[in-house]
Design a protein around this motif. Sequence first.
Motif, PDB file in Angstrom:
ATOM      1  N   GLU A  31      -4.371 -22.742  -7.322  1.00 35.70           N
ATOM      2  CA  GLU A  31      -3.637 -23.542  -8.113  1.00 35.70           C
ATOM      3  C   GLU A  31      -4.516 -24.826  -8.043  1.00 35.70           C
ATOM      4  N   VAL A  32      -4.745 -25.315  -6.803  1.00 37.69           N
ATOM      5  CA  VAL A  32      -5.564 -26.749  -6.520  1.00 37.69           C
ATOM      6  C   VAL A  32      -6.989 -26.441  -7.112  1.00 37.69           C
ATOM      7  N   PHE A  33      -7.408 -25.137  -6.940  1.00 31.84           N
ATOM      8  CA  PHE A  33      -8.860 -24.788  -7.314  1.00 31.84           C
ATOM      9  C   PHE A  33      -9.016 -25.072  -8.925  1.00 31.84           C
ATOM     10  N   GLU A  34      -7.718 -24.323  -9.427  1.00 36.11           N
ATOM     11  CA  GLU A  34      -7.816 -24.412 -10.943  1.00 36.11           C
ATOM     12  C   GLU A  34      -7.693 -25.803 -11.507  1.00 36.11           C
ATOM     13  N   ALA A  35      -6.738 -26.635 -10.925  1.00 30.60           N
ATOM     14  CA  ALA A  35      -6.657 -27.789 -11.452  1.00 30.60           C
ATOM     15  C   ALA A  35      -7.730 -28.914 -11.119  1.00 30.60           C
ATOM     16  N   CYS A  36      -8.570 -28.435 -10.204  1.00 35.27           N
ATOM     17  CA  CYS A  36      -9.945 -29.066 -10.154  1.00 35.27           C
ATOM     18  C   CYS A  36     -11.037 -28.717 -10.984  1.00 35.27           C
ATOM     19  N   GLY A  37     -10.700 -27.478 -11.608  1.00 36.84           N
ATOM     20  CA  GLY A  37     -11.667 -26.864 -12.623  1.00 36.84           C
ATOM     21  C   GLY A  37     -12.663 -25.938 -11.923  1.00 36.84           C
ATOM     22  N   ARG A  38     -12.273 -25.300 -10.792  1.00 38.67           N
ATOM     23  CA  ARG A  38     -12.940 -24.258 -10.110  1.00 38.67           C
ATOM     24  C   ARG A  38     -12.203 -23.121 -10.102  1.00 38.67           C
ATOM     25  N   TYR A  39     -12.994 -22.086  -9.962  1.00 38.25           N
ATOM     26  CA  TYR A  39     -12.360 -20.816 -10.123  1.00 38.25           C
ATOM     27  C   TYR A  39     -12.999 -19.697  -9.140  1.00 38.25           C
ATOM     28  N   ASP A  40     -13.897 -20.216  -8.228  1.00 39.72           N
ATOM     29  CA  ASP A  40     -14.785 -19.093  -7.258  1.00 39.72           C
ATOM     30  C   ASP A  40     -14.183 -19.614  -5.947  1.00 39.72           C
ATOM     31  N   VAL A  41     -12.986 -18.948  -5.253  1.00 45.34           N
ATOM     32  CA  VAL A  41     -12.765 -19.161  -4.039  1.00 45.34           C
ATOM     33  C   VAL A  41     -13.743 -18.678  -2.919  1.00 45.34           C
ATOM     34  N   SER A  42     -14.756 -18.001  -3.436  1.00 50.90           N
ATOM     35  CA  SER A  42     -15.824 -17.491  -2.291  1.00 50.90           C
ATOM     36  C   SER A  42     -16.290 -18.922  -1.360  1.00 50.90           C
ATOM     37  N   GLN A  43     -16.397 -19.858  -2.305  1.00 43.39           N
ATOM     38  CA  GLN A  43     -17.158 -21.094  -1.619  1.00 43.39           C
ATOM     39  C   GLN A  43     -16.157 -21.714  -0.424  1.00 43.39           C
ATOM     40  N   LEU A  44     -14.864 -21.646  -0.700  1.00 43.54           N
ATOM     41  CA  LEU A  44     -13.946 -21.965   0.452  1.00 43.54           C
ATOM     42  C   LEU A  44     -14.189 -20.962   1.737  1.00 43.54           C
ATOM     43  N   ILE A  45     -14.176 -19.908   1.503  1.00 45.44           N
ATOM     44  CA  ILE A  45     -14.580 -18.642   2.545  1.00 45.44           C
ATOM     45  C   ILE A  45     -15.877 -19.237   3.281  1.00 45.44           C
ATOM     46  N   GLU A  46     -16.592 -19.570   2.810  1.00 47.05           N
ATOM     47  CA  GLU A  46     -17.867 -19.842   3.403  1.00 47.05           C
ATOM     48  C   GLU A  46     -17.541 -21.354   4.092  1.00 47.05           C
ATOM     49  N   ALA A  47     -16.951 -22.054   3.419  1.00 51.89           N
ATOM     50  CA  ALA A  47     -16.597 -23.680   4.113  1.00 51.89           C
ATOM     51  C   ALA A  47     -15.927 -23.509   5.235  1.00 51.89           C
ATOM     52  N   ILE A  48     -15.170 -22.618   5.370  1.00 53.19           N
ATOM     53  CA  ILE A  48     -14.182 -22.520   6.773  1.00 53.19           C
ATOM     54  C   ILE A  48     -14.627 -21.771   7.772  1.00 53.19           C
ATOM     55  N   LYS A  49     -15.826 -21.041   7.473  1.00 55.10           N
ATOM     56  CA  LYS A  49     -16.477 -20.065   8.620  1.00 55.10           C
ATOM     57  C   LYS A  49     -17.116 -21.246   9.953  1.00 55.10           C
ATOM     58  N   ASP A  50     -17.038 -20.597  10.865  1.00 56.58           N
ATOM     59  CA  ASP A  50     -17.366 -21.532  11.915  1.00 56.58           C
ATOM     60  C   ASP A  50     -18.910 -21.431  11.804  1.00 56.58           C
ATOM     61  N   PRO A  51     -19.364 -22.807  11.745  1.00 60.70           N
ATOM     62  CA  PRO A  51     -20.757 -23.264  11.405  1.00 60.70           C
ATOM     63  C   PRO A  51     -21.791 -22.510  12.437  1.00 60.70           C
ATOM     64  N   LYS A  52     -21.234 -22.319  13.797  1.00 63.20           N
ATOM     65  CA  LYS A  52     -22.068 -21.549  14.534  1.00 63.20           C
ATOM     66  C   LYS A  52     -22.670 -20.155  14.278  1.00 63.20           C
ATOM     67  N   ASN A  53     -21.564 -19.624  13.517  1.00 63.38           N
ATOM     68  CA  ASN A  53     -21.959 -18.250  12.897  1.00 63.38           C
ATOM     69  C   ASN A  53     -22.535 -18.149  11.512  1.00 63.38           C
ATOM     70  N   LYS A  54     -22.812 -19.166  10.838  1.00 67.66           N
ATOM     71  CA  LYS A  54     -23.316 -19.080   9.464  1.00 67.66           C
ATOM     72  C   LYS A  54     -24.899 -18.542   9.609  1.00 67.66           C
TER      73      LYS A  54
END
Length: 102
Positions: free
Chosen positions: A79-102
């Motif tokens: 709902e937060v994504f949609e209210a912000c006009g975004r619909y792709d939560v895959s970016q969120l998955i990438e954002a929360i990954k451990d930076p050492k494992n990217k």
Amino acid sequence: MLRNKNLSRNGISERHIYCDAMNKVWCEKQVRFRHYLKDLRHSSGLTQRELAELLKKPQSYVSKYENGERKLDFLETVEVFEACGRYDVSQLIEAIKDPKNK
């Protein structure tokens, strides 16, 4: 085990979540999750109040999940994504990954 602790630094009260070693990774991901949602709101040009109005929630709802006093479930996050006009939560998955494992 998670423990909440209120600290005061330079007269500013801060809420911190302390974790034991087993929960450290989870806590770091939770912090990255909260930062991502706040950045998402900012990049959408919305204030907390404006986002809350779109979500039909009080402003404190947005404030509390952004500062860690409240957690969002998956559907609330969508709902937060949609209210912000975004619909792709895959970016969120990438954002929360451990930076050492990217």
